[in-house]
Design a protein around this motif. Structure first.
Motif, PDB file in Angstrom:
ATOM      1  N   ILE A 307       0.940  -1.312  -0.302  1.00 18.43           N
ATOM      2  CA  ILE A 307      -0.065   0.035   0.102  1.00 18.43           C
ATOM      3  C   ILE A 307       1.081   0.740   0.201  1.00 18.43           C
ATOM      4  CG2 ILE A 307      -1.799   1.238   0.999  1.00 18.43           C
ATOM      5  CD1 ILE A 307      -2.828  -1.466   2.806  1.00 18.43           C
ATOM      6  N   ASN A 308       1.103   1.798  -1.237  1.00 19.18           N
ATOM      7  CA  ASN A 308       1.891   3.115  -1.012  1.00 19.18           C
ATOM      8  C   ASN A 308       3.330   2.819  -0.864  1.00 19.18           C
ATOM      9  OD1 ASN A 308      -1.121   4.794  -1.462  1.00 19.18           O
ATOM     10  ND2 ASN A 308      -0.906   5.138   0.678  1.00 19.18           N
ATOM     11  N   GLY A 309       3.707   2.069  -1.947  1.00 23.08           N
ATOM     12  CA  GLY A 309       4.492   1.223  -1.271  1.00 23.08           C
ATOM     13  C   GLY A 309       5.460   0.421  -0.593  1.00 23.08           C
ATOM     14  N   GLU A 310       4.473   0.607   0.841  1.00 20.79           N
ATOM     15  CA  GLU A 310       5.047  -0.279   2.045  1.00 20.79           C
ATOM     16  C   GLU A 310       4.419  -1.708   1.915  1.00 20.79           C
ATOM     17  OE1 GLU A 310       4.280   0.760   6.595  1.00 20.79           O
ATOM     18  OE2 GLU A 310       2.953   1.324   5.113  1.00 20.79           O
ATOM     19  N   LYS A 311       5.574  -2.226   2.039  1.00 23.01           N
ATOM     20  CA  LYS A 311       4.339  -3.624   2.691  1.00 23.01           C
ATOM     21  C   LYS A 311       4.245  -4.108   3.965  1.00 23.01           C
ATOM     22  CE  LYS A 311       7.527  -5.668  -1.204  1.00 23.01           C
ATOM     23  NZ  LYS A 311       8.250  -7.394  -1.623  1.00 23.01           N
ATOM     24  N   ILE A 312       3.090  -4.579   4.038  1.00 25.74           N
ATOM     25  CA  ILE A 312       2.882  -5.012   5.438  1.00 25.74           C
ATOM     26  C   ILE A 312       2.127  -6.421   4.945  1.00 25.74           C
ATOM     27  CG2 ILE A 312       2.084  -2.466   5.439  1.00 25.74           C
ATOM     28  CD1 ILE A 312      -0.411  -3.598   5.793  1.00 25.74           C
ATOM     29  N   LEU A 313       1.853  -6.760   6.111  1.00 24.32           N
ATOM     30  CA  LEU A 313       0.502  -8.304   6.556  1.00 24.32           C
ATOM     31  C   LEU A 313      -0.474  -8.083   7.350  1.00 24.32           C
ATOM     32  CD1 LEU A 313       3.532 -11.171   7.230  1.00 24.32           C
ATOM     33  CD2 LEU A 313       3.135  -9.910   5.248  1.00 24.32           C
ATOM     34  N   MET A 314      -1.215  -8.485   6.323  1.00 27.16           N
ATOM     35  CA  MET A 314      -2.815  -8.713   7.271  1.00 27.16           C
ATOM     36  C   MET A 314      -3.265  -9.619   6.911  1.00 27.16           C
ATOM     37  SD  MET A 314      -5.458  -5.168   4.844  1.00 27.16           S
ATOM     38  CE  MET A 314      -4.724  -3.593   5.505  1.00 27.16           C
ATOM     39  N   PHE A 315      -3.734  -9.751   8.447  1.00 30.12           N
ATOM     40  CA  PHE A 315      -4.589 -11.400   8.495  1.00 30.12           C
ATOM     41  C   PHE A 315      -6.096 -10.715   8.778  1.00 30.12           C
ATOM     42  CE2 PHE A 315      -6.199 -14.869  11.634  1.00 30.12           C
ATOM     43  CZ  PHE A 315      -6.283 -15.270  11.010  1.00 30.12           C
ATOM     44  N   GLY A 316      -7.292 -11.780   8.799  1.00 31.39           N
ATOM     45  CA  GLY A 316      -8.527 -11.841   9.178  1.00 31.39           C
ATOM     46  C   GLY A 316      -9.071 -12.153   7.733  1.00 31.39           C
ATOM     47  N   PRO A 317      -9.878 -11.633   7.299  1.00 31.59           N
ATOM     48  CA  PRO A 317     -10.721 -10.437   8.735  1.00 31.59           C
ATOM     49  C   PRO A 317     -11.882 -10.864   9.348  1.00 31.59           C
ATOM     50  CG  PRO A 317     -12.274 -10.246   6.718  1.00 31.59           C
ATOM     51  CD  PRO A 317     -11.120 -11.753   6.742  1.00 31.59           C
ATOM     52  N   PHE A 318     -11.630  -9.940  10.943  1.00 31.50           N
ATOM     53  CA  PHE A 318     -12.498 -10.714  11.992  1.00 31.50           C
ATOM     54  C   PHE A 318     -13.700 -10.118  11.228  1.00 31.50           C
ATOM     55  CE2 PHE A 318      -8.905 -11.064  12.730  1.00 31.50           C
ATOM     56  CZ  PHE A 318      -8.546 -12.504  13.441  1.00 31.50           C
ATOM     57  N   ALA A 319     -15.397 -11.078  12.035  1.00 34.34           N
ATOM     58  CA  ALA A 319     -16.515 -10.246  10.821  1.00 34.34           C
ATOM     59  C   ALA A 319     -16.599 -10.176  12.413  1.00 34.34           C
ATOM     60  CB  ALA A 319     -17.738 -11.296  10.168  1.00 34.34           C
ATOM     61  N   SER A 320     -17.779  -9.063  12.556  1.00 38.24           N
ATOM     62  CA  SER A 320     -19.006  -8.966  13.642  1.00 38.24           C
ATOM     63  C   SER A 320     -19.976  -8.215  13.009  1.00 38.24           C
ATOM     64  CB  SER A 320     -18.151  -7.888  14.303  1.00 38.24           C
ATOM     65  OG  SER A 320     -17.223  -7.346  14.658  1.00 38.24           O
ATOM     66  N   PHE A 321     -21.210  -8.286  14.212  1.00 35.97           N
ATOM     67  CA  PHE A 321     -22.284  -7.656  13.664  1.00 35.97           C
ATOM     68  C   PHE A 321     -22.445  -6.240  13.990  1.00 35.97           C
ATOM     69  CE2 PHE A 321     -26.244  -5.863  14.599  1.00 35.97           C
ATOM     70  CZ  PHE A 321     -27.431  -5.966  13.102  1.00 35.97           C
ATOM     71  N   THR A 322     -22.715  -5.386  12.950  1.00 34.30           N
ATOM     72  CA  THR A 322     -22.743  -4.143  12.828  1.00 34.30           C
ATOM     73  C   THR A 322     -24.231  -3.147  13.192  1.00 34.30           C
ATOM     74  OG1 THR A 322     -21.741  -1.592  12.852  1.00 34.30           O
ATOM     75  CG2 THR A 322     -21.852  -3.378  11.021  1.00 34.30           C
ATOM     76  N   PHE A 323     -25.107  -2.404  13.688  1.00 32.82           N
ATOM     77  CA  PHE A 323     -26.328  -1.439  12.829  1.00 32.82           C
ATOM     78  C   PHE A 323     -25.640  -0.396  11.816  1.00 32.82           C
ATOM     79  CE2 PHE A 323     -27.498  -3.453  16.841  1.00 32.82           C
ATOM     80  CZ  PHE A 323     -29.093  -3.543  16.318  1.00 32.82           C
ATOM     81  N   LYS A 324     -25.128  -0.532  11.410  1.00 37.05           N
ATOM     82  CA  LYS A 324     -23.995   1.182  10.612  1.00 37.05           C
ATOM     83  C   LYS A 324     -24.216   0.679   8.960  1.00 37.05           C
ATOM     84  CE  LYS A 324     -20.879   3.951  11.656  1.00 37.05           C
ATOM     85  NZ  LYS A 324     -19.678   4.200  12.564  1.00 37.05           N
ATOM     86  N   PHE A 325     -24.246   0.845   8.403  1.00 35.20           N
ATOM     87  CA  PHE A 325     -24.586   0.489   6.649  1.00 35.20           C
ATOM     88  C   PHE A 325     -22.660   0.698   5.905  1.00 35.20           C
ATOM     89  CE2 PHE A 325     -28.635  -0.579   5.733  1.00 35.20           C
ATOM     90  CZ  PHE A 325     -28.813  -1.813   6.435  1.00 35.20           C
ATOM     91  N   LEU A 326     -21.967   1.982   6.686  1.00 36.60           N
ATOM     92  CA  LEU A 326     -20.788   2.653   6.519  1.00 36.60           C
ATOM     93  C   LEU A 326     -20.425   2.651   7.447  1.00 36.60           C
ATOM     94  CD1 LEU A 326     -21.959   5.056   3.813  1.00 36.60           C
ATOM     95  CD2 LEU A 326     -21.121   2.458   2.887  1.00 36.60           C
ATOM     96  N   ILE A 327     -18.973   2.546   6.739  1.00 35.85           N
ATOM     97  CA  ILE A 327     -17.692   2.971   7.886  1.00 35.85           C
ATOM     98  C   ILE A 327     -18.247   4.883   8.987  1.00 35.85           C
ATOM     99  CG2 ILE A 327     -15.391   4.052   9.383  1.00 35.85           C
ATOM    100  CD1 ILE A 327     -14.517   1.515   7.214  1.00 35.85           C
ATOM    101  N   SER A 328     -19.014   5.890   7.906  1.00 35.16           N
ATOM    102  CA  SER A 328     -18.692   7.195   7.809  1.00 35.16           C
ATOM    103  C   SER A 328     -20.418   7.100   8.022  1.00 35.16           C
ATOM    104  CB  SER A 328     -19.087   7.660   7.015  1.00 35.16           C
ATOM    105  OG  SER A 328     -19.414   7.225   5.733  1.00 35.16           O
ATOM    106  N   GLY A 329     -21.282   5.906   8.900  1.00 32.26           N
ATOM    107  CA  GLY A 329     -22.856   6.169   8.511  1.00 32.26           C
ATOM    108  C   GLY A 329     -22.989   6.451   9.924  1.00 32.26           C
ATOM    109  N   SER A 330     -24.915   6.138  10.153  1.00 30.51           N
ATOM    110  CA  SER A 330     -25.065   6.149  11.419  1.00 30.51           C
ATOM    111  C   SER A 330     -25.988   4.595  11.973  1.00 30.51           C
ATOM    112  CB  SER A 330     -26.145   6.983  11.321  1.00 30.51           C
ATOM    113  OG  SER A 330     -27.418   6.897  12.238  1.00 30.51           O
ATOM    114  N   PHE A 331     -25.163   4.324  14.068  1.00 30.11           N
ATOM    115  CA  PHE A 331     -25.908   2.526  13.978  1.00 30.11           C
ATOM    116  C   PHE A 331     -27.639   2.651  14.199  1.00 30.11           C
ATOM    117  CE2 PHE A 331     -21.996   4.270  16.184  1.00 30.11           C
ATOM    118  CZ  PHE A 331     -20.927   2.588  15.781  1.00 30.11           C
TER     119      PHE A 331
END
Length: 492
Positions: A307-331
């Protein structure tokens, strides 16, 4: 003349709601086909690609069916169904071709900033899973799209493919498949580059900080889109590509085709490692199998990300329930999406998927120690000090009626079209971004292709996407040529 208290900005041919990879791709293709077409994008946030398309909010996998085991289910007759994997692979090939076309045409389009070769691996353990993976390999290996796939049940060989797994002999039975030509893709970067090119063209505008408040269709088929600040745009065609918020915008449009549709929001999180010595040991994407009762989007995988030239490791995703439809959304997003017409769908799906709902609730309370235990199935020597938790995107899975099974939960990508074909909306999740070009060509064919210029438009598409209208499985020579060209142009 339609009276309105809003300030009318102007009338446009095509209005895209949402500036993620899908919306930007549709606008880009249309402007390449017909430069005179008026195409505009409205975005609720202050910049494009900040939700689902953002690099940290998705796995960055160039989904091609190489390693995702949920695309190749084992059927009741004990046969592997490879149909979906083949479709997705062919769809991703279309994306690669379009990106290659843009890279040759525009200096602004820089593949080295958004795509890298990262091998794709499927990893399983246990006799039953090993037998499944071997059967899957045998079903795929003779298909021209998958002919480079490798299989091994030798732990030392697998250890060379996945050094973090260790090279000591294990008491467990392991098996893995590997495709060397897999990719890691920064879809947020592609989106921004597409919009940078679009901004150089006439008859295009991106409106940021413009939230859609209401959508109304008039008798003549023209749409009125009310925005914040008492503004309004009228459009001949609308494409809604607002991630999880698309369902709520469809409800505002009140088209019959969205009747009974509901949304099931799932939140995601990643464990992230930036320790250079650990990152240097893992140069692949390794996908496992989802736990029983968990959603396909929670299939565990350990990925090299660039990402943007930087190497990283990601593990997951860990799924969970939410009431929001977007990160910037509403509960209140989930609650406010409930309508009389989708109550039955919601009720029956929750009854059918009650165990999944409980699973997701439990995931909300998962500890760092618990997440590390999952990681250690891929990387036994993982140290919790090297990994931290990062929020990923929110995906709204589709709940809808089915003639065969009644109301059910759907995993995948779906486009809904209005009866007049003057509105389309994208719902669902993976493989979404990877097949963005294929999906947007489908929208163009169904809703926008000019009948008088049909031949001209199809010819233009074919110049950008040489495999357009051709089955690559039946044309291995063309497939070889296209892949060679893509790999050279994109540096993969």
């Amino acid at each position: 003349m339609i009276k309105s208290k809003n300030i009318l900005l102007y009338e446009t041919d095509v209005l895209v709601v949402g500036s993620g990879i899908m919306g930007a791709t549709l606008a880009s293709i249309l402007k390449e086909i017909e430069p005179s077409l008026r195409v505009d994008i409205v975005e609720a946030l202050n910049a494009p690609a900040l939700e689902s398309s953002h690099a940290y909010n998705n796995a960055g996998t160039g989904h091609a069916g190489y390693c995702e085991l949920n695309y190749t289910p084992l059927l009741a007759n004990n046969r592997i169904d490879i149909k979906k994997a083949v479709q997705i692979n062919a769809g991703f090939e279309m994306s690669l071709q379009y990106w290659s076309f843009l890279a040759k045409k525009y200096r602004l389009f820089s593949p080295e900033k958004f795509i890298n070769r990262v091998p794709h691996i499927s990893l399983v353990n246990g006799s039953k899973n090993v037998a499944y993976l071997k059967k899957r390999y045998l079903a795929l290996k003779d298909n021209p799209l998958f002919k480079t796939i490798e299989f091994s049940s030798n732990f030392r060989t697998i250890g060379k493919w996945i050094p973090l797994l260790g090279v000591k002999r294990s008491s467990k039975k392991y098996a893995a498949t590997k495709v060397e030509c897999g990719t890691d893709v920064n879809f947020g970067e592609i989106t921004c580059q597409l919009i940078s090119i679009l901004k150089t063209k006439r008859n295009f505008h991106l409106y940021t900080n413009h939230k859609v408040l209401d959508i109304n269709e008039h008798k003549d088929g023209l749409w009125s889109i009310k925005l914040n600040g008492h503004k309004e745009i009228r459009a001949k065609f609308i494409f809604i590509a607002s991630g999880g918020h698309s369902l709520k915008l469809l409800q505002k449009a009140k088209i019959y085709e969205q009747t009974s549709y509901a949304g099931f929001p799932v939140n995601g999180q990643w464990l992230i490692c930036k320790n250079p010595s650990i990152v240097a040991m893992h140069q692949t994407k390794v996908y496992g199998k989802a736990k029983i009762g968990s959603p396909p989007m929670s299939i565990p995988h350990l990925d090299l990300r660039i990402i943007n030239g930087e190497k990283i490791l990601m593990f997951g995703p860990f799924a969970s329930f939410t009431f929001k439809f977007l990160i910037s959304g509403s509960f209140f997003d989930f609650i406010s999406s409930v309508r009389f017409h989708n109550l039955k769908t919601l009720y029956i799906v929750f009854l059918k998927e009650w165990s999944l709902f409980i699973y997701l609730i439990k995931q909300n309370f998962k500890t760092h120690k618990g997440r590390m235990a999952d990681l250690k199935l891929f990387y036994p020597e993982a140290n919790s000090k090297d990994w931290y938790l990062e929020n990923a995107g929110i995906r709204v899975q589709i709940m809808k009626k089915s003639k065969k099974d009644g109301p059910r939960l759907e995993f995948g990508t779906e486009i809904i079209f209005s009866k007049r074909n003057n509105l389309a909306a994208l719902l669902g999740a993976s493989p979404g971004a990877s097949i963005s070009v294929k999906s947007m060509i489908e929208v163009i064919e169904k809703c926008l292709i000019n009948k008088k210029k049909k031949g001209v438009w199809e010819s233009a598409i074919r110049k950008m996407i040489p495999s357009y209208g051709i089955d690559l499985v039946k044309n291995p020579t063309l497939l070889k040529k296209i892949r060679s060209d893509n790999q050279k142009t994109l540096g993969i």
